[in-house]
Design an enzyme around this catalytic site. Sequence first.
Site, mmCIF file in Angstrom:
data_model
loop_
_atom_site.group_PDB
_atom_site.id
_atom_site.type_symbol
_atom_site.label_atom_id
_atom_site.label_comp_id
_atom_site.label_asym_id
_atom_site.label_seq_id
_atom_site.Cartn_x
_atom_site.Cartn_y
_atom_site.Cartn_z
ATOM 1 N N CYS A 102 -93.263 40.726 86.926
ATOM 2 C CA CYS A 102 -91.966 40.539 86.286
ATOM 3 C C CYS A 102 -92.104 39.704 85.003
ATOM 4 O O CYS A 102 -92.656 40.186 84.032
ATOM 5 C CB CYS A 102 -90.976 39.931 87.273
ATOM 6 S SG CYS A 102 -89.252 40.092 86.762
ATOM 7 N N HIS A 227 -91.479 43.354 92.454
ATOM 8 C CA HIS A 227 -91.996 42.149 93.099
ATOM 9 C C HIS A 227 -92.686 42.490 94.430
ATOM 10 O O HIS A 227 -92.023 42.491 95.484
ATOM 11 C CB HIS A 227 -90.851 41.172 93.372
ATOM 12 C CG HIS A 227 -90.326 40.490 92.156
ATOM 13 N ND1 HIS A 227 -90.719 39.224 91.784
ATOM 14 C CD2 HIS A 227 -89.437 40.895 91.219
ATOM 15 C CE1 HIS A 227 -90.089 38.862 90.675
ATOM 16 N NE2 HIS A 227 -89.308 39.862 90.305
ATOM 17 N N GLU A 229 -94.632 40.599 96.112
ATOM 18 C CA GLU A 229 -94.646 39.404 96.972
ATOM 19 C C GLU A 229 -93.352 39.269 97.787
ATOM 20 O O GLU A 229 -93.299 38.504 98.749
ATOM 21 C CB GLU A 229 -94.873 38.146 96.127
ATOM 22 C CG GLU A 229 -93.665 37.582 95.412
ATOM 23 C CD GLU A 229 -93.209 38.366 94.195
ATOM 24 O OE1 GLU A 229 -92.172 38.003 93.603
ATOM 25 O OE2 GLU A 229 -93.898 39.348 93.819
ATOM 26 N N GLU A 237 -87.358 44.280 104.133
ATOM 27 C CA GLU A 237 -86.749 45.487 103.575
ATOM 28 C C GLU A 237 -85.348 45.669 104.139
ATOM 29 O O GLU A 237 -85.128 45.470 105.336
ATOM 30 C CB GLU A 237 -87.613 46.697 103.904
ATOM 31 C CG GLU A 237 -87.151 47.978 103.235
ATOM 32 C CD GLU A 237 -88.050 49.157 103.570
ATOM 33 O OE1 GLU A 237 -88.069 50.104 102.791
ATOM 34 O OE2 GLU A 237 -88.718 49.120 104.622
#
Length: 272
Positions: A102, A227, A229, A237
């Site tokens: 990012c 991302h 991580e 999720e």
Amino acid sequence: MKKIAVLSGYGINCNEETALAFELAARKLGEEERVATHQVHVNDLIRGQQELSDFSMLTIPGGFLHGDDISAGKILASKLRTTLDRDIREFVGRGKPVMGICNGFQVLVKYPLIPDIAEAQKYTLTENRTGRFIDRWVTVKVKEKSCSVFLRGIDRLNLPIRHAEGRFLADKKDLSGLDEYGGVALQYAKKDGNLARGEFPANPNGSELDIAGICDPSGRIFGLMPHPEAFVHPFQEPGWIKKRRIGEIESDGAGLKIFKNVVEFLVEEDIG
């Protein structure tokens, strides 16, 4: 011991999650004794309190660098270039991997470390086409001929994004050159795995060629907007309850695959 440096400071706020992702990957692979993760403040490197050369890998996590206010990633890129350029050139010259997530991806293209540290900036990440901050989950597909060592054995990933400046832009010549050497690493895709073809919301920011991540010609410097991580455990999720009910939940979050690849690469290549 292989030591991974995870940068912190100046608004980076995903350093904890990123460090934990590397630690989890090492533990899952039984490599805790050979691979260690260290959070390193930017100022400690600048002041010489820690030496970049002591590490096997550098990771620049996401967050809100300098308030995400002035060309995200540009200020840190300039700071690193004016204070640590010699160290960084030596670091990448020795083939040590670098990952930017990012804001970190923005740093890599604005330094620039991709496509080459010796060249002028060729690509940029600018305001999303929607003109607003986007926080959602996306599907990204690994380009088949990508040279990235971070993506070995991966075909498709479901990952979260959260950014206001993730639109990848370059002129046609540079885009062609990037694709030619295998630099296009990740592309936004629809849920069925077909490329987004610029369509919103599958391509959430309007990136050229649906680009979500790129790498340098060596495959060892890698930047991506999603991302990984933030999805190392299956319960991170949004749809995990349904997946568990129908028996499709996996033991790890999809993003952990990238961190496992890094750990295995450092050990296999004996990068010190």
